[in-house]
Design an enzyme around this catalytic site. Sequence first.
Site, mmCIF file in Angstrom:
data_model
loop_
_atom_site.group_PDB
_atom_site.id
_atom_site.type_symbol
_atom_site.label_atom_id
_atom_site.label_comp_id
_atom_site.label_asym_id
_atom_site.label_seq_id
_atom_site.Cartn_x
_atom_site.Cartn_y
_atom_site.Cartn_z
ATOM 1 N N VAL A 88 -17.343 2.924 -0.508
ATOM 2 C CA VAL A 88 -16.765 4.150 -0.813
ATOM 3 C C VAL A 88 -15.952 4.192 -2.046
ATOM 4 C CG1 VAL A 88 -16.289 6.556 0.146
ATOM 5 C CG2 VAL A 88 -17.307 4.874 1.472
ATOM 6 N N CYS A 89 -16.234 5.015 -3.085
ATOM 7 C CA CYS A 89 -15.364 5.236 -4.205
ATOM 8 C C CYS A 89 -14.962 3.895 -4.649
ATOM 9 C CB CYS A 89 -14.074 5.983 -3.631
ATOM 10 S SG CYS A 89 -13.267 6.676 -4.819
ATOM 11 N N SER A 90 -13.798 3.429 -4.914
ATOM 12 C CA SER A 90 -13.400 2.229 -5.705
ATOM 13 C C SER A 90 -13.276 1.257 -4.735
ATOM 14 C CB SER A 90 -12.065 2.547 -6.163
ATOM 15 O OG SER A 90 -10.979 2.814 -5.131
#
Length: 322
Positions: free
Chosen positions: A107-109
Amino acid sequence: MAQHRTVLVVLFDDVQSLDVTGPVEVFTGAARSSGDPDAYRIRTASLDGGPVRTSSGLTLVPDGALHDAPDPHTLVVPGGQGTRQPDPRLIDWLRERAPRAKRLVSVCSGALLLAEAGLLDGRRATTHWNVCDRLARNHPAVEVDPDPIFVRDGHVATSAGVTSGIDLALALVEEDLGRETALTVARHLVVFLRRPGNQAQFSAQLAAQTAQREPLRDVQQWITEHPDGDLSVESLAARARLSPRHFARAFRAETGMTPGRYVDRVRIEHARRLLEDTSDGIEEISRACGYGTPEAMRRAFLKALGSAPAEYRRRFHAPVPQ
């Protein structure tokens, strides 16, 4: 016999709390809605099993230590400030243990952690728009696609900003337990059943920079409010009181995209919302969005999204809750 899937969520200091709680809420809600509380068995773990402090200041207490965690069905690696200078022990653990998971999710970075462990080499992936360049620069073996909200490449799935982790989790629930369960969870969380993975991370207005000069800003807003209008360069230039050549050059310089591309994005976005949220006919929508004919809209959808409007509606139309 019902299948019980373990979901292990990795925790570390300065993790983004929503990257953790968003998918956890989806999987937990899905288990509850499916009638089988053990459909997903959620575990959280940190390196040493101790509490972690999120980037927003919340403290999360894990179930245990990563080295004690059994190999999961789905391994979720969230993002956050803690991905900037990760603990080398975490990268070593991912390198050794993540390949054992049947499904690997970031998720995300969190994609940066997977890439650092070599788990994205040769794969297509995405991440938060703000770190896409970093991912591509530091890991040239990864095919970085900065546009979609999530990307699936085999058993590895990567997602963009925090809310896209919810979109990805809903897509996995739909795959595992069916559309009705995913829809029930989406209704409970008051989100779309799921946005398509190839939907852009930004709306047209956010993808483009806001023009500095007021006439150009006004034109941007007018385009958004009148997708069915005359949006030719000549017409828009007249509205900005500039020559077509000067307008096109200034618009691109200040927004980062040509007028034509901006118009294309606005029309696709508007048409997509009408297909998702209304029962209007394809012909009516094509006129309302400035395409003129269903065939013109069909060509635009195939080019931008890879599916025709009718197929898009079939997959993503949100039924009215009963």
